[in-house]
Design a protein around this motif. Structure first.
Motif, short mmCIF file in Angstrom:
data_model
loop_
_atom_site.label_atom_id
_atom_site.label_comp_id
_atom_site.label_asym_id
_atom_site.label_seq_id
_atom_site.Cartn_x
_atom_site.Cartn_y
_atom_site.Cartn_z
N TYR A 1 0.76 -1.19 0.10
CA TYR A 1 0.14 0.02 -0.10
C TYR A 1 0.84 1.56 0.17
CZ TYR A 1 -2.94 4.00 1.45
OH TYR A 1 -3.61 4.98 1.45
N SER A 2 0.52 1.66 -0.78
CA SER A 2 1.57 3.06 -1.19
C SER A 2 0.26 4.61 -1.79
CB SER A 2 2.69 3.35 -2.24
OG SER A 2 3.07 2.23 -2.37
N TYR A 3 1.22 5.29 -0.20
CA TYR A 3 -0.04 6.59 -0.64
C TYR A 3 0.57 7.29 -1.99
CZ TYR A 3 4.21 8.30 1.72
OH TYR A 3 5.25 8.78 2.57
N SER A 4 -0.21 8.34 -2.38
CA SER A 4 0.08 8.69 -3.42
C SER A 4 1.42 9.67 -4.52
CB SER A 4 -1.25 9.79 -4.38
OG SER A 4 -1.39 11.27 -3.06
N ASN A 5 1.78 10.49 -3.02
CA ASN A 5 3.01 11.28 -2.98
C ASN A 5 4.39 10.19 -2.57
OD1 ASN A 5 2.26 11.18 -0.57
ND2 ASN A 5 3.01 13.29 -0.30
N VAL A 6 4.46 9.07 -2.32
CA VAL A 6 5.39 8.23 -1.34
C VAL A 6 7.04 8.87 -2.33
CG1 VAL A 6 4.82 6.20 -2.86
CG2 VAL A 6 6.23 5.64 -0.42
N VAL A 7 7.05 8.56 -3.69
CA VAL A 7 8.36 9.01 -3.96
C VAL A 7 8.42 10.01 -4.08
CG1 VAL A 7 9.68 9.16 -6.30
CG2 VAL A 7 7.38 7.41 -6.39
N ALA A 8 7.78 11.37 -3.80
CA ALA A 8 8.06 12.03 -3.88
C ALA A 8 9.13 12.21 -2.29
CB ALA A 8 6.73 13.40 -4.10
N ALA A 9 8.13 11.88 -1.36
CA ALA A 9 8.54 12.15 0.38
C ALA A 9 9.72 11.57 0.54
CB ALA A 9 7.46 10.99 1.06
N GLN A 10 9.66 9.96 -0.31
CA GLN A 10 11.50 9.32 -0.67
C GLN A 10 12.15 9.79 -0.93
OE1 GLN A 10 12.05 6.25 1.30
NE2 GLN A 10 9.90 6.32 1.61
N VAL A 11 12.25 10.98 -2.25
CA VAL A 11 12.99 12.11 -2.58
C VAL A 11 13.59 13.21 -2.17
CG1 VAL A 11 13.40 13.41 -4.73
CG2 VAL A 11 12.46 10.98 -5.31
N ARG A 12 12.25 13.37 -1.15
CA ARG A 12 12.77 14.64 -0.02
C ARG A 12 13.48 14.37 0.56
NH1 ARG A 12 7.45 16.05 -0.47
NH2 ARG A 12 6.65 14.72 0.99
N ARG A 13 14.13 13.21 1.24
CA ARG A 13 14.34 12.71 2.26
C ARG A 13 15.75 12.56 1.61
NH1 ARG A 13 9.74 9.03 3.60
NH2 ARG A 13 8.96 9.96 5.25
N LEU A 14 15.85 12.04 0.55
CA LEU A 14 17.39 11.50 -0.32
C LEU A 14 17.64 12.66 -0.29
CD1 LEU A 14 19.58 9.65 -1.53
CD2 LEU A 14 17.59 9.89 -3.65
N ARG A 15 17.39 13.86 -0.60
CA ARG A 15 18.26 14.97 -1.21
C ARG A 15 18.79 16.22 0.04
NH1 ARG A 15 13.08 17.55 -4.92
NH2 ARG A 15 14.55 16.92 -7.05
N ARG A 16 17.78 15.57 1.17
CA ARG A 16 18.56 16.12 2.42
C ARG A 16 19.62 15.38 2.85
NH1 ARG A 16 12.62 16.56 4.24
NH2 ARG A 16 12.24 15.04 5.35
N LYS A 17 19.56 14.13 2.78
CA LYS A 17 20.67 12.93 2.88
C LYS A 17 22.01 13.30 2.37
CE LYS A 17 18.81 9.80 5.62
NZ LYS A 17 18.82 7.81 5.91
N LEU A 18 21.41 13.72 0.34
CA LEU A 18 22.66 14.26 -0.21
C LEU A 18 23.42 15.50 -0.02
CD1 LEU A 18 21.37 12.61 -4.20
CD2 LEU A 18 23.00 12.25 -2.56
#
Length: 231
Positions: free
Chosen positions: A191-208
């Motif tokens: 089950y994935s909410y509609s903006n799951v990819v965007a949420a993960q990309v935001r976290r990834l950007r912060r780490k990078l």
């Protein structure tokens, strides 16, 4: 790496899936050979490896092997079975399996055979990806950024962060649709909410950004994302 697991024994299937997930593999698990064939026809390009039980309802593991090989498909296949006679092993390999594992087996042996198929298959991942100064070690799940001055910084990634970065690094400077990322990285029954990819990309950007790797993942409005490192 995405694996199609076809195992009709619930306890066995759940155990294998859990172990493979723990090793950072994305696993679609089905319990019927005919259903597995539907998955293969719809999503074949998404899979890097298949694990088929020999005795399945609908279509047997050997029939699945034969159908794939009849279509000249090189997908690596590991067959699991309780049949341990030499003639059974020969039948499995002749049907198109790349490897054959007799039940009961140990989890370390299963994982070793998966890794062996991974090393041999041209469909599977290299152990290291690099795009300009961004380096991804596929074994340790660690990202490195090398600045123009030669300074190297590293950061550990969660499973999903790693998988998204790995996927973008396979197609640098290409726009990858959000739906394509979701299809590749999230299991079918998740089950994935509609903006799951965007949420993960935001976290990834912060780490990078924390390792001074800034603005490397570009959002292309209405389309998706692009790995766009500066030279």
């Amino acid at each position: 790496m995405r694996i199609l697991l076809v195992e009709d024994e619930p306890d066995m299937g759940a155990t294998i899936k859990e172990i493979l997930n723990r090793e950072k593999y994305v696993v679609d698990w089905v319990q019927d050979g005919a259903e597995a064939w539907e998955y293969i026809q719809d999503r074949l390009a998404d899979y890097s490896l298949a694990i088929f039980d020999w005795s399945l309802p609908g279509l047997t593991g050997l029939e699945l092997c034969q159908r794939l090989r009849n279509r000249k498909n090189p997908l690596p296949i590991l067959v699991l079975t309780a049949k341990d006679k030499i003639e059974d092993r020969v039948s499995g390999l002749d049907a198109g399996a790349d490897d054959y594992l007799v039940k009961p087996f140990s989890i370390p042996e299963l994982l070793a055979r998966v890794r062996a198929l991974q090393r041999r298959s041209p469909l599977l991942q290299p152990s290291r990806l690099q795009v300009d100064g961004l380096i991804l070690d596929c074994g340790t799940r660690i990202a490195y950024w090398q600045s123009l001055e030669g300074q190297i910084r590293e950061i550990s990634l969660t499973n999903k962060e790693f998988q998204i970065l790995e996927y973008l690094m396979k197609y640098p400077r290409q726009v990858i649709q959000s739906d394509r990322i979701r299809r590749q990285i999230w299991e079918i029954n998740d089950y994935s909410y509609s903006n799951v990819v965007a949420a993960q990309v935001r976290r990834l950007r912060r780490k990078l950004a924390s390792i001074d790797c800034n603005n490397i993942i570009e959002t292309v409005p209405g389309l998706g994302y692009r790995l766009n490192p500066e030279p």
